[in-house]
Design a protein around this motif. Structure first.
Motif, PDB file in Angstrom:
ATOM      1  N   PRO A  35       0.821  -1.221   0.000  1.00 24.78           N
ATOM      2  CA  PRO A  35       0.000   0.000   0.000  1.00 24.78           C
ATOM      3  C   PRO A  35       0.852   1.266   0.000  1.00 24.78           C
ATOM      4  N   ALA A  36       0.388   2.266  -0.725  1.00 27.40           N
ATOM      5  CA  ALA A  36       1.006   3.592  -0.708  1.00 27.40           C
ATOM      6  C   ALA A  36       0.314   4.401   0.387  1.00 27.40           C
ATOM      7  N   TRP A  37       0.832   4.330   1.607  1.00 24.36           N
ATOM      8  CA  TRP A  37       0.171   4.910   2.766  1.00 24.36           C
ATOM      9  C   TRP A  37       0.133   6.429   2.701  1.00 24.36           C
ATOM     10  N   GLN A  38      -0.985   6.991   3.162  1.00 21.82           N
ATOM     11  CA  GLN A  38      -1.159   8.439   3.262  1.00 21.82           C
ATOM     12  C   GLN A  38      -1.615   8.792   4.672  1.00 21.82           C
ATOM     13  N   SER A  39      -1.190   9.953   5.146  1.00 25.73           N
ATOM     14  CA  SER A  39      -1.636  10.430   6.455  1.00 25.73           C
ATOM     15  C   SER A  39      -3.043  10.997   6.347  1.00 25.73           C
ATOM     16  N   ILE A  40      -3.779  10.968   7.440  1.00 31.52           N
ATOM     17  CA  ILE A  40      -5.110  11.561   7.448  1.00 31.52           C
ATOM     18  C   ILE A  40      -4.996  13.078   7.526  1.00 31.52           C
ATOM     19  N   SER A  41      -6.093  13.759   7.299  1.00 34.83           N
ATOM     20  CA  SER A  41      -6.088  15.222   7.291  1.00 34.83           C
ATOM     21  C   SER A  41      -5.766  15.772   8.676  1.00 34.83           C
ATOM     22  N   PRO A  42      -4.941  16.838   8.761  1.00 36.81           N
ATOM     23  CA  PRO A  42      -4.645  17.456  10.063  1.00 36.81           C
ATOM     24  C   PRO A  42      -5.887  17.981  10.777  1.00 36.81           C
ATOM     25  N   THR A  43      -6.941  18.268  10.021  1.00 36.68           N
ATOM     26  CA  THR A  43      -8.163  18.750  10.676  1.00 36.68           C
ATOM     27  C   THR A  43      -8.779  17.682  11.568  1.00 36.68           C
ATOM     28  N   ALA A  44      -8.398  16.414  11.345  1.00 37.71           N
ATOM     29  CA  ALA A  44      -8.916  15.350  12.194  1.00 37.71           C
ATOM     30  C   ALA A  44      -8.473  15.535  13.635  1.00 37.71           C
ATOM     31  N   VAL A  45      -7.274  16.087  13.848  1.00 35.15           N
ATOM     32  CA  VAL A  45      -6.795  16.321  15.214  1.00 35.15           C
ATOM     33  C   VAL A  45      -7.717  17.282  15.926  1.00 35.15           C
ATOM     34  N   ARG A  46      -8.118  18.344  15.229  1.00 35.78           N
ATOM     35  CA  ARG A  46      -9.012  19.327  15.865  1.00 35.78           C
ATOM     36  C   ARG A  46     -10.358  18.705  16.201  1.00 35.78           C
ATOM     37  N   ARG A  47     -10.874  17.837  15.312  1.00 33.47           N
ATOM     38  CA  ARG A  47     -12.156  17.187  15.587  1.00 33.47           C
ATOM     39  C   ARG A  47     -12.057  16.242  16.781  1.00 33.47           C
ATOM     40  N   ILE A  48     -10.958  15.479  16.842  1.00 30.95           N
ATOM     41  CA  ILE A  48     -10.786  14.551  17.961  1.00 30.95           C
ATOM     42  C   ILE A  48     -10.639  15.324  19.270  1.00 30.95           C
ATOM     43  N   ARG A  49      -9.871  16.403  19.248  1.00 30.26           N
ATOM     44  CA  ARG A  49      -9.692  17.204  20.465  1.00 30.26           C
ATOM     45  C   ARG A  49     -10.986  17.877  20.875  1.00 30.26           C
ATOM     46  N   ARG A  50     -11.769  18.322  19.902  1.00 36.87           N
ATOM     47  CA  ARG A  50     -13.045  18.958  20.223  1.00 36.87           C
ATOM     48  C   ARG A  50     -13.973  17.965  20.921  1.00 36.87           C
ATOM     49  N   ARG A  51     -14.027  16.732  20.402  1.00 37.63           N
ATOM     50  CA  ARG A  51     -14.862  15.711  21.041  1.00 37.63           C
ATOM     51  C   ARG A  51     -14.364  15.393  22.448  1.00 37.63           C
ATOM     52  N   GLY A  52     -13.028  15.356  22.618  1.00 40.22           N
ATOM     53  CA  GLY A  52     -12.488  15.075  23.940  1.00 40.22           C
ATOM     54  C   GLY A  52     -12.806  16.163  24.941  1.00 40.22           C
ATOM     55  N   VAL A  53     -12.680  17.429  24.505  1.00 28.70           N
ATOM     56  CA  VAL A  53     -12.977  18.542  25.409  1.00 28.70           C
ATOM     57  C   VAL A  53     -14.451  18.546  25.785  1.00 28.70           C
ATOM     58  N   ILE A  54     -15.316  18.301  24.808  1.00 22.72           N
ATOM     59  CA  ILE A  54     -16.748  18.266  25.098  1.00 22.72           C
ATOM     60  C   ILE A  54     -17.090  17.080  25.998  1.00 22.72           C
ATOM     61  N   GLY A  55     -16.512  15.922  25.690  1.00 27.37           N
ATOM     62  CA  GLY A  55     -16.819  14.721  26.464  1.00 27.37           C
ATOM     63  C   GLY A  55     -16.371  14.803  27.904  1.00 27.37           C
ATOM     64  N   VAL A  56     -15.270  15.500  28.150  1.00 26.90           N
ATOM     65  CA  VAL A  56     -14.780  15.652  29.530  1.00 26.90           C
ATOM     66  C   VAL A  56     -15.322  16.924  30.164  1.00 26.90           C
TER      67      VAL A  56
END
Length: 209
Positions: free
Chosen positions: A138-159
């Motif tokens: 496979p020719a691996w690709q990284s996911i979009s950097p905006t995913a970090v902001r979405r994951i952090r947003r969910r974490g902040v809201i969840g906690v």
């Protein structure tokens, strides 16, 4: 002096007893879980016959299932921290269509298509079950950097939301307890981003996280 007061008051002894009870309880639960897995998946076999895959396992109740290979839409190879220490993985699958009695089969393969196997053998199982997904680099690709902001947003809201609610109805000091959890959620988002990647292959998509 305050440690002596706690000892005299019996708090340390009570805390140690509670910790012991919790440790024993967790050990019993883990032991029962291992025992149940051994009984449920005893004698597990997976065979490829023509266009079907045949599974069988069970000590007290023997479970058998036959799955058309063309109905399998995805395979997930999972390895927990403990699995990785010993070089093992498990494989789950998702199938398309089916109803009635097939619901039990779908639930079975979704949870434990292959309960446990050496990690080095996982590609061989993929090659048997989904030949079109094997044999490529496979020719691996990284996911979009905006995913970090979405994951952090969910974490902040969840906690944050439960912490604010507890601060209002219980004690404002609960906000202090949420700080380590927020820091952990913030770190987890970055770690998840660094470990996640995907690639397109001729007959589908592979991803890792």
């Amino acid at each position: 002096q305050w440690i002596s007061n706690l000892v005299d008051a019996g708090w340390v002894g009570a805390a140690l007893q509670l910790a012991l009870v919790i440790a024993v309880g967790l050990s019993v639960l883990v032991g029962l879980s291992i025992l149940w897995s051994l009984v449920r998946f005893w004698g597990f076999t997976l065979r490829a016959k023509a266009d079907d895959l045949q599974l069988a396992c069970g000590l007290l109740t023997r479970v058998q299932a036959s799955i058309p290979r063309e109905r399998i839409q995805s395979l997930t190879i999972s390895a927990s921290w403990l699995h990785r220490r010993f070089g093992f993985s498990s494989i789950s699958a998702r199938t398309a269509g089916g109803g009635g009695d097939d619901k039990g089969t779908a639930a079975f393969v979704r949870t434990r298509f292959v309960p446990v196997l050496p990690t080095e053998d996982a590609p061989r199982v993929v090659a048997i079950v989904m030949p079109g997904m094997a044999g490529e680099d496979p020719a691996w690709q990284s996911i979009s950097p905006t995913a970090v902001r979405r994951i952090r947003r969910r974490g902040v809201i969840g906690v944050g939301l439960p912490a604010v609610a507890l601060a209002i109805f219980v004690s404002p000091y609960t906000l202090l307890a949420s700080v380590p959890l927020l820091a952990l959620a913030w770190w987890y988002a970055g770690a998840a981003f660094r470990r996640a990647r995907f690639a397109r292959v001729s007959e589908g998509i592979v991803w890792e996280r």
